[in-house]
Design a protein around this motif. Structure first.
Motif, short mmCIF file in Angstrom:
data_model
loop_
_atom_site.label_atom_id
_atom_site.label_comp_id
_atom_site.label_asym_id
_atom_site.label_seq_id
_atom_site.Cartn_x
_atom_site.Cartn_y
_atom_site.Cartn_z
N SER A 114 37.26 45.55 31.65
CA SER A 114 38.30 44.53 31.48
C SER A 114 39.52 44.92 32.31
O SER A 114 40.01 46.04 32.23
CB SER A 114 38.69 44.45 30.00
OG SER A 114 39.90 43.74 29.84
N GLU A 142 44.74 42.05 40.48
CA GLU A 142 43.88 41.30 39.56
C GLU A 142 42.98 40.33 40.33
O GLU A 142 41.78 40.23 40.05
CB GLU A 142 44.74 40.53 38.55
CG GLU A 142 43.92 39.79 37.50
CD GLU A 142 44.78 38.93 36.61
OE1 GLU A 142 44.49 38.86 35.40
OE2 GLU A 142 45.73 38.31 37.12
N ARG A 143 43.53 39.63 41.32
CA ARG A 143 42.73 38.71 42.13
C ARG A 143 41.64 39.45 42.90
O ARG A 143 40.50 39.02 42.98
CB ARG A 143 43.62 37.94 43.10
CG ARG A 143 44.49 36.88 42.46
CD ARG A 143 45.10 35.96 43.51
NE ARG A 143 45.91 36.69 44.48
CZ ARG A 143 47.22 36.91 44.33
NH1 ARG A 143 47.85 36.47 43.24
NH2 ARG A 143 47.91 37.56 45.25
N ARG A 146 34.25 41.65 41.11
CA ARG A 146 33.82 42.08 39.79
C ARG A 146 32.31 41.97 39.63
O ARG A 146 31.68 40.98 40.02
CB ARG A 146 34.52 41.22 38.73
CG ARG A 146 34.19 41.58 37.28
CD ARG A 146 35.09 40.80 36.35
NE ARG A 146 35.07 39.37 36.66
CZ ARG A 146 35.96 38.50 36.21
NH1 ARG A 146 36.98 38.92 35.48
NH2 ARG A 146 35.86 37.23 36.51
N SER A 188 31.63 45.52 35.09
CA SER A 188 33.02 45.88 35.38
C SER A 188 33.85 45.93 34.11
O SER A 188 33.59 45.18 33.15
CB SER A 188 33.64 44.85 36.34
OG SER A 188 33.05 44.94 37.62
N GLU A 197 43.31 43.47 33.10
CA GLU A 197 44.24 42.48 32.55
C GLU A 197 45.64 42.70 33.12
O GLU A 197 46.12 43.82 33.24
CB GLU A 197 44.28 42.64 31.02
CG GLU A 197 45.21 41.69 30.31
CD GLU A 197 45.22 41.92 28.81
OE1 GLU A 197 46.11 41.38 28.13
OE2 GLU A 197 44.34 42.67 28.31
N HIS A 242 40.28 42.32 42.18
CA HIS A 242 39.24 42.79 41.26
C HIS A 242 38.32 41.66 40.86
O HIS A 242 37.09 41.83 40.81
CB HIS A 242 39.88 43.40 40.01
CG HIS A 242 38.89 43.66 38.91
ND1 HIS A 242 38.01 44.72 38.93
CD2 HIS A 242 38.62 42.96 37.77
CE1 HIS A 242 37.25 44.68 37.85
NE2 HIS A 242 37.60 43.63 37.14
N ARG A 243 38.89 40.49 40.58
CA ARG A 243 38.09 39.34 40.17
C ARG A 243 37.09 38.96 41.26
O ARG A 243 35.94 38.60 40.98
CB ARG A 243 39.00 38.16 39.84
CG ARG A 243 38.29 37.02 39.11
CD ARG A 243 39.23 35.86 38.86
NE ARG A 243 40.40 36.28 38.08
CZ ARG A 243 41.65 36.13 38.49
NH1 ARG A 243 41.91 35.58 39.66
NH2 ARG A 243 42.64 36.51 37.72
N ALA A 244 37.51 39.10 42.51
CA ALA A 244 36.64 38.71 43.63
C ALA A 244 35.45 39.64 43.79
O ALA A 244 34.40 39.23 44.30
CB ALA A 244 37.45 38.69 44.92
#
Length: 439
Positions: free
Chosen positions: A376, A363-364, A370, A374, A378, A366-368
């Motif tokens: 969702s 998740e981290r 994104r 992109s 979760e 992907h967030r970096a």
């Protein structure tokens, strides 16, 4: 050494006990953990068990040690036995030494079991006496000396099995290499070590034997020259040959078409083409459990169990195989594989649900990276929560794909146990319908 739960250790123990040898079974796991395998040996009270540990005298004092593929060759007691010049063998090596007929072999990073099963099915349609085994589960060793001479053995071979085989004969008359992608690097050290283990297969192949490859697989691009140098015949299948192969109606995914194309190409080269037999196979073959296995529907969603996908490459292959929007459920035990290709593949999904030990890190990451478009992504607590979120909007055509991209050891003993847990959670989802022949 290493009874395990997949049948190889049981087969070895039964084989030597039937010969009247003194058999000791030793495994680091407890009797409780090994209960299914121990139950299969309950009729052989003469077998001695040392469980929860390995004793030095058992390993160094035995006339022969048969090590499970799961036991690394570098294990200290095995290294000491090897240094003393004492023989170490394996279930698959013992089998290959005793087969009195041709061997067809299948290896690769993904698709081994499905392709092996398809090849066996084609031989059955052709009326060719055969046995199917190897890494596919169970053991053919107890029956190898009782089957008719000339029986064909179709064997799935893993890198763990191949890396230690030391027989001097070359019994493999035809082989399939499905693909090569990073896997088991914690065991083999790096991609070069993994590739070298896989290519031990070439040393088992007789002169002139055909080796079927995917011509588009970059991991295999330099293999034709290497195969020819060893006197083998590389047969590279391209898109035209693959697309011309009938798709099994009970299966999804282009790579299953490729698996059948490879199996039919090898059978055709060795036994002659038989379009009728291939058509019957395409009509009747069903997907194997936990390998793009269609479990059913929730509304207009098709739910697919791909728990066998224990690497990013396997999950990416599954995503590429599906022809409509995908809601992906992924995550599991971290074995140190590079995740960037998986993160890139997330971008093609409609939604991604992450659970398991690697969920937070994925998740981290992907967030970096994104982007504005992109999907969702979760993080959820467990498989049940992931399924609930993935199926909460079921009024449009899409796949819900459980393809973890990681091993199962963060919560389950193996991918089969994990896949069964996923199927059980699915049956509790309101509106779930089991598949029919039309799926």
């Amino acid at each position: 050494m290493g009874l395990g739960l997949f049948g190889g250790g049981v087969g070895v123990a039964r084989y030597f006990a039937a010969r009247g040898d003194e058999v000791t079974v030793t495994d680091l796991a407890s009797a409780e953990r090994l209960a299914p395998s121990l139950a299969l040996l309950a009729d052989l009270p003469e077998i001695r068990y040392v469980l929860g540990r390995h004793d030095e005298q058992d390993v160094l004092g035995a006339d022969l040690v048969v090590a499970s593929p799961a036991v690394p060759p570098t294990a200290p007691l095995l290294a000491r036995r090897r240094a003393a010049g004492l023989r170490i063998t394996s279930e698959i090596e013992l089998l290959l030494e005793r087969i009195r007929g041709p061997v067809l072999a299948v290896t690769g990073s993904n698709g081994k079991t499905t392709t092996t099963t398809m090849l066996g099915r084609i031989l059955k349609e052709r009326g060719i006496e055969h046995r199917v085994g190897g890494n596919i589960g169970g053991s053919l060793l107890p029956e190898v000396e009782s089957v008719a001479t000339g029986t064909t053995f179709v064997l799935e071979l893993s890198s763990f099995q191949l890396e230690t085989i030391a027989i001097t004969t070359r019994p493999v008359v035809g082989a399939i290499l499905t693909n090569l992608a990073p896997n088991h690097l914690d065991r083999h050290g790096d991609m070069a070590g993994y590739r070298a283990a896989k290519l031990r297969l070439l040393d088992l192949m007789s002169a002139g034997a055909p080796l079927v490859l995917d011509a588009e697989d970059l991991g295999s691009e330099d293999l034709p020259a290497e195969a020819r140098a060893r006197g083998l015949e590389p047969l590279g299948l391209g898109a035209r040959e693959i697309e011309a192969t009938p798709m099994p109606r009970h299966m999804v995914g282009r790579f299953n078409r490729k698996n059948l194309a490879m199996a039919s190409a090898l059978a055709g080269r060795l036994y002659g083409a038989d379009e009728a037999a291939l058509a019957r196979c395409a009509a009747d073959i069903r997907g194997l459990p936990h390998r793009l296995e269609v479990l059913g529907r929730v509304g207009r969603l098709t739910v697919v169990n791909d728990s066998k996908a224990t690497t990013p490459f396997a999950t990416i292959t599954a995503l590429e195989a599906l022809d409509r929007p995908v809601r992906l459920i992924a995550g599991g035990h971290d074995k140190g594989l590079v995740m960037d290709p998986l993160l890139e593949a997330f971008e093609g999904c409609e939604r991604v649900l992450l659970c398991g030990a690697t969920a937070a890190a994925l998740e981290r990451a992907h967030r970096a990276r994104r982007g504005p478009n992109s999907p969702s992504v979760e993080r959820v607590d467990d498989l049940a929560a992931a399924l609930a979120r993935a199926t909460d909007d079921s009024d449009r055509e899409a796949y819900v794909l459980f393809s973890p991209a990681h091993p199962s050891y963060d919560g389950w003993a193996n991918y089969e146990e994990r896949g069964a847990a996923f199927a059980a959670a699915l049956r509790r989802i309101p509106g779930f319908e089991a598949p029919d022949d039309g799926l």
